[in-house]
Design a protein around this motif. Structure first.
Motif, PDB file in Angstrom:
ATOM      1  N   ILE A 151       0.842  -1.201   0.000  1.00 44.10           N
ATOM      2  CA  ILE A 151       0.000   0.000   0.000  1.00 44.10           C
ATOM      3  C   ILE A 151       0.878   1.253   0.000  1.00 44.10           C
ATOM      4  CG2 ILE A 151      -1.643   1.326   1.415  1.00 44.10           C
ATOM      5  CD1 ILE A 151      -2.759  -1.468   2.295  1.00 44.10           C
ATOM      6  N   ARG A 152       1.939   1.212   0.823  1.00 41.20           N
ATOM      7  CA  ARG A 152       2.829   2.368   0.905  1.00 41.20           C
ATOM      8  C   ARG A 152       3.488   2.632  -0.456  1.00 41.20           C
ATOM      9  NH1 ARG A 152       5.589   0.700   5.108  1.00 41.20           N
ATOM     10  NH2 ARG A 152       4.107   1.519   6.626  1.00 41.20           N
ATOM     11  N   SER A 153       3.951   1.551  -1.084  1.00 36.41           N
ATOM     12  CA  SER A 153       4.586   1.691  -2.405  1.00 36.41           C
ATOM     13  C   SER A 153       3.636   2.339  -3.409  1.00 36.41           C
ATOM     14  CB  SER A 153       5.002   0.316  -2.948  1.00 36.41           C
ATOM     15  OG  SER A 153       6.273  -0.017  -2.486  1.00 36.41           O
ATOM     16  N   VAL A 154       2.402   1.850  -3.408  1.00 35.50           N
ATOM     17  CA  VAL A 154       1.427   2.358  -4.390  1.00 35.50           C
ATOM     18  C   VAL A 154       1.098   3.824  -4.102  1.00 35.50           C
ATOM     19  CG1 VAL A 154      -0.950   2.128  -5.192  1.00 35.50           C
ATOM     20  CG2 VAL A 154       0.477   0.094  -4.935  1.00 35.50           C
TER      21      VAL A 154
ATOM     22  N   ASP B  87       9.709   0.556  -8.120  1.00 33.77           N
ATOM     23  CA  ASP B  87      10.777  -0.391  -7.815  1.00 33.77           C
ATOM     24  C   ASP B  87      12.086   0.283  -7.396  1.00 33.77           C
ATOM     25  OD1 ASP B  87      11.495  -1.388 -11.253  1.00 33.77           O
ATOM     26  OD2 ASP B  87      12.167   0.338 -10.094  1.00 33.77           O
ATOM     27  N   ASP B  88      11.984   1.522  -6.924  1.00 32.89           N
ATOM     28  CA  ASP B  88      13.215   2.165  -6.461  1.00 32.89           C
ATOM     29  C   ASP B  88      13.640   1.595  -5.115  1.00 32.89           C
ATOM     30  OD1 ASP B  88      15.241   4.423  -6.527  1.00 32.89           O
ATOM     31  OD2 ASP B  88      14.267   4.667  -4.569  1.00 32.89           O
ATOM     32  N   VAL B  89      14.930   1.331  -4.987  1.00 33.94           N
ATOM     33  CA  VAL B  89      15.454   0.808  -3.724  1.00 33.94           C
ATOM     34  C   VAL B  89      16.406   1.798  -3.063  1.00 33.94           C
ATOM     35  CG1 VAL B  89      16.836  -0.999  -2.632  1.00 33.94           C
ATOM     36  CG2 VAL B  89      15.253  -1.583  -4.469  1.00 33.94           C
TER      37      VAL B  89
ATOM     38  N   LEU C  26       7.669  -1.912  -0.839  1.00 28.97           N
ATOM     39  CA  LEU C  26       7.776  -3.324  -1.202  1.00 28.97           C
ATOM     40  C   LEU C  26       9.226  -3.729  -1.512  1.00 28.97           C
ATOM     41  CD1 LEU C  26       5.864  -5.608  -1.171  1.00 28.97           C
ATOM     42  CD2 LEU C  26       5.276  -5.153  -3.556  1.00 28.97           C
ATOM     43  N   PRO C  27       9.921  -2.973  -2.354  1.00 35.65           N
ATOM     44  CA  PRO C  27      11.305  -3.377  -2.647  1.00 35.65           C
ATOM     45  C   PRO C  27      12.209  -3.360  -1.421  1.00 35.65           C
ATOM     46  CG  PRO C  27      10.523  -1.809  -4.275  1.00 35.65           C
ATOM     47  CD  PRO C  27       9.510  -1.846  -3.192  1.00 35.65           C
TER      48      PRO C  27
ATOM     49  N   ILE D 102       4.746 -10.798  -8.904  1.00 34.70           N
ATOM     50  CA  ILE D 102       3.617  -9.861  -9.018  1.00 34.70           C
ATOM     51  C   ILE D 102       4.108  -8.487  -9.479  1.00 34.70           C
ATOM     52  CG2 ILE D 102       1.842  -8.630  -7.696  1.00 34.70           C
ATOM     53  CD1 ILE D 102       1.663 -11.231  -5.968  1.00 34.70           C
ATOM     54  N   LEU D 103       5.219  -8.054  -8.866  1.00 34.73           N
ATOM     55  CA  LEU D 103       5.796  -6.769  -9.294  1.00 34.73           C
ATOM     56  C   LEU D 103       6.151  -6.806 -10.772  1.00 34.73           C
ATOM     57  CD1 LEU D 103       8.290  -5.375  -6.628  1.00 34.73           C
ATOM     58  CD2 LEU D 103       6.352  -4.216  -7.672  1.00 34.73           C
ATOM     59  N   LEU D 104       6.735  -7.931 -11.190  1.00 35.18           N
ATOM     60  CA  LEU D 104       7.118  -8.101 -12.586  1.00 35.18           C
ATOM     61  C   LEU D 104       5.895  -8.000 -13.494  1.00 35.18           C
ATOM     62  CD1 LEU D 104       9.457  -8.942 -14.570  1.00 35.18           C
ATOM     63  CD2 LEU D 104       8.609 -11.276 -14.302  1.00 35.18           C
TER      64      LEU D 104
END
Lengths: 385, 278
Positions: free
Chosen positions: B76-79, B217-219, B233-234, B255-257
């Motif tokens: 949720i945070r990522s989105v 997808d930033d880390v 998520l990452p 799922i991310l892919l």
């Protein structure tokens, strides 16, 4: 000046029905100049241009590329502002009005149709921007579609129709708001020859049908001659001569006009007498003829005369009142033949003869002939020899 | 044009495809790129606990991931971050693209290009450290430690990704169209609203999607900027890998892919259709 759509609407009816004793020019330019860049790189595209375009006229700006004709059109459209001078639309100074406040529409060279809209939506665009009621818009769009014979294509995307059809849509789109003046920027240059001829007649028909003043820009002399009521021949930012196609072709005032429109022979001559617009000239030191004398041309002394190749006549070498010459070359063009002649005075003349099977004017190279010009074909140019 | 029926022998035009070893090198490259991804996807359906031993087909790890509160929160945070960051960066990028393509020729345009595209060139770790220091200063001064820092950071590095497709779209647009609109009585605002905006819309959507994917997808920057308990998520997955590697990570990766592939496919569909020549 406050712009209201309603104002455009009332004014657009006015010019056609107004019966004023002194006609107001549809477009008048007063000493308009336009320069681009500054300092060393300053380019003067228009140089104190003053001209009048009359109401309901098919007016053509003709000239080579870079002569300023397109700049003048863009100025009238409002895409550029004049550096100096005034631009009047039916007597109102519109020099500094933005394009969306001018009752002037443009047919672009590239058509510039909106790719995200259908044919009908393109035509409706101007009317919608003017805030016309829906019913009137749809009625006008239908009229326009019928006028350019595109009813069947109304709901196509503009990318799905041919170049000739795009051209007609561009015309309909520009005519739909019924502007006071329609500007056409070389709209036929992208079409092939056959389609171009067809569109030339079509444009003329639309101009007569709508009664709208057309200002047409082209570098094609034939296009200009066949469609225009009047032509302004432009060079280096100035109109050199303004007149009907016949005046321009038969009575070119200077060397540029004479050679840009059709072909001309230029010969040195001496004026022996001048009365009004007629001069008596001695051409090539051999023959005396009457010649048309334009205003501002020298009225005595050495001048240059222009004679169209089709006005040259060949007679026997020893005929009286003829310039002795030698045939140097003959070029066959299909519909006509050009005979190149070297006068004994050292000047050259080209004669054009219509090709007929029954009769040939062809002479072998080296043949001695006499050169004459048809009565009324000699034109004195403004420049001195 | 080459005339293949010409009788005289002609040398074939040079083509890398005819070079020896071309196809084998290509195959090796594609294997190196995609084999690990295929393995991840396949093993995400593994029923066993190992990520190396295949024990049978199952959706067990997807269920585990779904029921994992930490994964849910991080997703949720990522989105949220990606949504805010892509909207902000797309608005900024749209204005930048309009300025650089429709603002006329102005001095320093090249500098502007470089400034806009700076996040693509500056090493991400440098930006990350800089943001960490800068944001901690603000944090001390204001006491605020919410998601806004992450959103601001993501929005900043997403701008060039949103900018490029929008600019490409605007550059392909016929500038005559805006003149035509003005000629047909459209005020500058209405010309923008009725002509420019609809024509650049596919570029804007493409830019927003690209920004969303990049943010998602930033880390590196996230790892530096996030406060405690602000895992995306990452970064959550990165944290998991440090402890025990379970196929749950495979499932999340898959799922991310899938999301990325879907968004990028849409991106290509939107950018492929060049604006038709008017």
């Amino acid at each position: 000046m406050e712009f209201l759509p309603a104002r455009v609407d009332t004014n657009r009816i006015q010019p056609a029905s107004r019966k004023t004793p002194v006609p107001v020019a549809a477009i008048e330019t007063r000493q308009i100049s336009k320069t681009f860049g500054s300092g060393d790189r300053e380019v003067r595209a228009l140089d104190h241009v003053s001209l009048e375009i009359r109401e309901n006229e098919f007016f053509t700006l003709l000239g080579p590329s870079g002569c300023g004709k397109t700049t003048l059109l863009r100025l009238i459209a409002g895409f550029e502002a004049p550096t100096s001078g005034q631009l009047l639309l039916y007597g109102d100074d519109i020099s500094n009005e933005p394009p969306y406040r001018r009752s002037v529409n443009t047919v672009f060279q590239s058509y510039a149709l909106f790719p995200h809209l259908t044919v009908a939506q393109n035509i409706a665009f101007g009317l919608e921007m003017l805030g016309k009621p829906k019913a009137e818009i749809s009625r006008t769009v239908d009229e326009m579609l019928a006028m350019v014979r595109m009813e069947a294509m109304a709901h196509r995307k503009t990318s799905e129709i041919s170049g000739g059809q795009q051209q007609r849509v561009a015309l309909a789109r520009a005519l739909a708001p019924h502007p006071k003046v329609l500007l056409l920027d070389e709209p036929l240059s992208a079409l092939d020859l056959k389609l171009r001829k067809e569109m030339q007649r079509e444009l003329k028909r639309l101009q007569i049908e709508t009664g709208i003043t057309f200002v047409f820009v082209t570098h094609d002399q034939e296009e200009a001659l066949t469609m225009s009521d009047r032509i302004a021949v432009m060079s280096a930012g100035k109109p050199l001569q303004i007149g009907t196609p016949r005046e321009i072709y038969d009575r070119p005032a200077n060397r540029f006009v004479a050679s840009f429109i059709g072909e001309s022979n230029f010969l040195s001559a001496t004026i022996t007498a001048a009365t009004g617009d007629v001069a008596r000239v001695r051409i090539g030191g051999g023959i005396d003829m009457e010649a048309a004398l334009p205003a501002e041309a020298p009225r005595s002394g050495k001048v240059t005369v222009a004679i169209r190749p089709e006005q040259v006549r060949l007679v026997e070498a020893d005929a009286a009142d003829a310039l002795p010459a030698t045939v140097t070359d003959t070029v066959y063009f299909g519909t006509d033949t050009h005979t190149h002649l070297l006068l004994d005075s050292g000047e050259t003349v080209v004669a054009r003869f219509q090709s007929t099977l029954a009769h040939s004017e062809e002479r072998a190279n080296g043949t001695r002939v006499g050169v004459q010009f048809w009565e009324g074909s000699v034109q004195v140019l403004r420049e001195t020899a | 044009m080459t005339d293949t029926t010409a009788p005289r022998p002609r040398r074939k035009a040079f083509s890398v495809r005819t070079m020896p070893g071309f196809s084998s090198i290509a195959i090796v490259c594609f294997l190196a790129l995609y084999a690990p991804i295929v393995v991840i996807v396949v093993y995400s359906f593994n029923s066993g606990n190992s990520i190396a031993l295949w024990e049978g087909l199952s959706l067990k790890w997807y269920a585990t991931a779904w029921q994992n509160d930490a994964v849910q929160e991080a997703t949720i945070r990522s989105v949220i971050i990606a949504a805010f960051a892509s909207v902000i960066s797309t608005v900024v990028a749209t204005m930048a693209a309009l300025g650089t393509t429709h603002g006329g020729d102005f001095r320093g345009r090249t500098v502007i290009y470089l400034l806009i595209n700076q996040p693509l060139m500056v090493p991400e770790i440098v930006t990350a450290v800089a943001l960490l220091i800068f944001f901690s200063m603000i944090r001390i001064a204001t006491g605020y430690s919410g998601l806004a820092y992450l959103i601001a950071a993501h929005a900043a590095f997403c701008v060039p990704f949103a900018y490029l497709p929008i600019r490409a779209r605007l550059e392909g647009m016929d500038t005559m169209l805006e003149l035509a609109a003005a000629d047909l009585y459209a005020t500058p605002w209405r010309a923008f609203r009725r002509v420019t905006l609809p024509l650049m819309a596919p570029g804007i959507v493409a830019g927003a999607m690209l920004a969303f994917v990049i943010s998602l997808d930033d880390v590196i920057i996230t790892e530096f900027v996030k406060a405690a308990g602000q895992d995306t998520l990452p970064t959550y997955m990165l944290g998991q890998l440090r402890r025990a590697i379970t196929p749950e990570v495979n499932a999340i990766s898959t799922i991310l892919l899938a999301i990325t592939v879907i968004l990028l496919t849409l991106f290509f569909i939107l950018t492929r259709k060049r604006s038709p020549k008017a």
